[in-house]
Design a protein around this motif. Structure first.
Motif, PDB file in Angstrom:
ATOM      1  N   HIS A 240       1.091  -0.776   0.325  1.00 35.28           N
ATOM      2  CA  HIS A 240      -0.017   0.364  -0.390  1.00 35.28           C
ATOM      3  C   HIS A 240       1.075   1.291  -0.232  1.00 35.28           C
TER       4      HIS A 240
ATOM      5  N   TYR B 147      -4.407  -1.792  -8.647  1.00 36.89           N
ATOM      6  CA  TYR B 147      -5.306  -1.185 -10.244  1.00 36.89           C
ATOM      7  C   TYR B 147      -4.261   0.453 -10.327  1.00 36.89           C
TER       8      TYR B 147
ATOM      9  N   LYS C 157      -1.217  11.202  -4.180  1.00 37.43           N
ATOM     10  CA  LYS C 157      -1.650  12.783  -3.954  1.00 37.43           C
ATOM     11  C   LYS C 157      -3.370  11.971  -4.108  1.00 37.43           C
ATOM     12  N   PHE C 158      -2.781  12.481  -6.021  1.00 40.30           N
ATOM     13  CA  PHE C 158      -4.115  11.912  -6.601  1.00 40.30           C
ATOM     14  C   PHE C 158      -5.253  10.417  -6.749  1.00 40.30           C
ATOM     15  N   ASN C 159      -4.970   9.905  -5.974  1.00 37.87           N
ATOM     16  CA  ASN C 159      -5.725   9.059  -5.567  1.00 37.87           C
ATOM     17  C   ASN C 159      -5.645   7.901  -6.753  1.00 37.87           C
ATOM     18  N   ALA C 160      -4.621   7.731  -7.502  1.00 40.71           N
ATOM     19  CA  ALA C 160      -4.727   7.025  -9.291  1.00 40.71           C
ATOM     20  C   ALA C 160      -4.447   5.957  -8.843  1.00 40.71           C
TER      21      ALA C 160
ATOM     22  N   PHE D 209      -5.638   3.972 -12.142  1.00 40.73           N
ATOM     23  CA  PHE D 209      -6.229   4.745 -13.071  1.00 40.73           C
ATOM     24  C   PHE D 209      -5.222   5.778 -13.446  1.00 40.73           C
TER      25      PHE D 209
ATOM     26  N   HIS E 244      -1.657  11.690 -12.661  1.00 38.30           N
ATOM     27  CA  HIS E 244      -0.483  12.964 -12.766  1.00 38.30           C
ATOM     28  C   HIS E 244       0.918  13.006 -13.520  1.00 38.30           C
TER      29      HIS E 244
ATOM     30  N   GLU F  92      -6.357   8.258 -16.213  1.00 40.60           N
ATOM     31  CA  GLU F  92      -6.308   9.614 -16.393  1.00 40.60           C
ATOM     32  C   GLU F  92      -6.687  10.080 -15.182  1.00 40.60           C
ATOM     33  N   VAL F  93      -6.311   9.247 -14.134  1.00 40.52           N
ATOM     34  CA  VAL F  93      -6.313  10.263 -12.529  1.00 40.52           C
ATOM     35  C   VAL F  93      -4.637  10.809 -12.334  1.00 40.52           C
TER      36      VAL F  93
ATOM     37  N   GLY G 230      -8.020  15.426  -6.157  1.00 41.93           N
ATOM     38  CA  GLY G 230      -8.128  14.374  -7.115  1.00 41.93           C
ATOM     39  C   GLY G 230      -8.427  13.017  -6.130  1.00 41.93           C
TER      40      GLY G 230
ATOM     41  N   GLN H   7     -12.061   2.809  -1.661  1.00 39.25           N
ATOM     42  CA  GLN H   7     -10.528   1.768  -0.566  1.00 39.25           C
ATOM     43  C   GLN H   7     -11.095   1.936   0.426  1.00 39.25           C
TER      44      GLN H   7
ATOM     45  N   THR I 135      -4.885   2.166  -6.823  1.00 42.51           N
ATOM     46  CA  THR I 135      -5.526   1.567  -5.097  1.00 42.51           C
ATOM     47  C   THR I 135      -5.167  -0.117  -5.720  1.00 42.51           C
ATOM     48  N   TYR I 136      -5.390  -0.791  -4.894  1.00 43.77           N
ATOM     49  CA  TYR I 136      -4.392  -1.863  -4.097  1.00 43.77           C
ATOM     50  C   TYR I 136      -6.391  -3.018  -3.208  1.00 43.77           C
ATOM     51  N   ILE I 137      -7.349  -3.504  -4.659  1.00 43.86           N
ATOM     52  CA  ILE I 137      -8.147  -4.634  -3.799  1.00 43.86           C
ATOM     53  C   ILE I 137      -7.694  -6.047  -4.561  1.00 43.86           C
TER      54      ILE I 137
END
Lengths: 285, 122
Positions: free
Chosen positions: A70, A89, A77-80, A91, A96, A93-94, B48, B56, A82-84
């Motif tokens: 994690h 994963y 900072k942009f939460n691009a 993202f 930067h 487009e999120v 963002g 999450q 995620t660990y599921i």
């Protein structure tokens, strides 16, 4: 010197002003930073076009190495990221493209991959070097393309005109960041003055020397002119709401190259602008 | 089963929050023990990707279902990847929605909106 032409909304006359000023100069570089819908090239019809792809860096996960710590997820900072379950994963487009997650990963499970988001085209139209930024449809941000466009090696010896995207968001800030002078183009309406106020606030924030070109001027009251007078903003020139100019422009013709009258109008505007810039650069240096 | 719900305040008498990603708190409710825990949504002030981070948090709390008035595209991807079901809330009352869920009266949320992402060009 770099002169940025901007306005609070589209259709105000940024391209009209920047294209014609560049055409009126002896030698100039015209850079179209409106990467979502570039249209300056439609007027210049540049030749000898060279294109170069522009890409951004995105993180790529090696799932065999990722232990699910994690660290990257918490860092972004942009939460691009995620660990599921057992999978990381990204993202796209999120993201930067800061590269922080790649640097931080203790397992070296993240690396960078290139993703093409558009291109820069460079061509020549008589006295003007025309540089156009094109963002591919569906991409979220054209910032990287603007950065490429405003690379120092593209700058003209004497004059560079930067045709900005409409509005006052990040992409406009990126376009005017290194400009020596800003020309704000405004329409003679209440809506026009609202948009003018937006970009005026922006260039004040960036402390840029500036002046206004009043476009589509009619007889009678001009709220944008009133705004300039109230704020003490320098009015560089006025363009009339004129059938000849409108017709030339809607046929994708450069007025300076077609009409003697407008060659004079834009040459004199260019003179005013050049003087202003020289004066501003002198007092600021 | 544990369920999650975006809520406006840390009390059961508060209301269901209209937004998922930037809700101030989540209620994690256990339908077996009837225990309720309120957690801060650290994504609320994100620059963002708030939906992704909020999702999450929800997933990390091992819930089996999310009850929300709406949910963005990116958040839904995360929730779905964790096999958590998303149900649409019926009104803004926390208690009504828990009751409706327990009676099996809640419908799955099928309208996933494209998000209110603050793209740089906008």
């Amino acid at each position: 010197m770099k002169i940025a032409v901007l306005s609070g909304k589209g259709g105000t006359g940024k391209t009209l002003v920047s294209v014609n000023l560049a055409a009126a100069a002896k030698e100039a570089v015209y850079i179209d930073c409106d990467v979502e819908e570039p249209n300056g090239y439609l007027f210049f019809k540049p030749e000898k076009i060279e294109s170069e792809k522009v890409s951004i860096k995105l993180p790529y996960v090696d799932e065999k190495r990722c232990t699910g710590c994690h660290k990257c997820v918490d860092f972004c900072k942009f939460n691009a990221l995620t660990y599921i379950g057992t999978k990381l994963y990204v993202f796209d487009e999120v993201c930067h493209s800061c590269g922080g997650c790649v640097l931080l990963c203790p397992e070296k499970a993240l690396s960078e991959r290139d993703k093409v988001i558009g291109e820069v085209q460079k061509g020549v139209s008589e006295n003007v070097t025309v540089i156009t930024g094109i963002l591919n449809t569906g991409e979220a941000s054209g910032i990287q393309i603007i950065k490429k466009l405003l690379d120092d090696k593209n700058e003209g010896k004497n004059l560079t005109f930067i045709d900005c995207p409409p509005g006052s968001a990040c992409i406009v800030m990126e376009s005017i960041k290194d400009a020596d002078y800003c020309i704000l183009v405004a329409e003679p309406s209440l809506f026009g003055v609202h948009n003018l106020a937006m970009v005026y606030d922006l260039i004040k924030l960036f402390k840029k020397p500036h002046g206004v070109v009043l476009n589509k001027c009619l007889n009678g009251e001009n709220p944008s002119e009133k705004f300039c007078l109230e704020k003490g903003i320098n009015i560089l020139g006025k363009l009339p709401f004129d059938n000849e100019l409108g017709t030339l422009n809607s046929n994708a013709l450069i007025s300076v190259r077609e009409s003697e009258k407008y060659r004079d109008v834009f040459s004199s505007l260019l003179q005013t602008v050049t003087k202003e810039v020289q004066y501003e650069t002198a007092i600021n240096s | 089963m544990k369920i999650a719900m975006p809520v406006d305040d840390k009390i059961m008498e508060s209301s269901v929050c209209i937004t998922f990603g930037r809700t101030p708190y989540f209620l994690i409710y256990d339908t077996e023990t009837k225990e309720s825990v309120f957690i801060d949504n650290s994504a609320a002030a994100s620059q963002g990707g708030a939906g992704i981070k909020a999702a999450q948090t929800v997933v990390d709390n091992q819930v089996g279902a999310l009850l929300t008035p709406r949910c963005g595209e990116n958040a839904a991807k995360v929730i779905n990847a964790a096999n958590v079901k998303i149900y649409k809330t019926i009104n803004d009352s926390i208690k009504d929605n828990i009751a409706a869920f327990e009676e099996g009266k809640l419908l799955l949320l099928d309208e996933i909106h494209a998000g209110f992402h603050r793209h740089e060009g906008a």
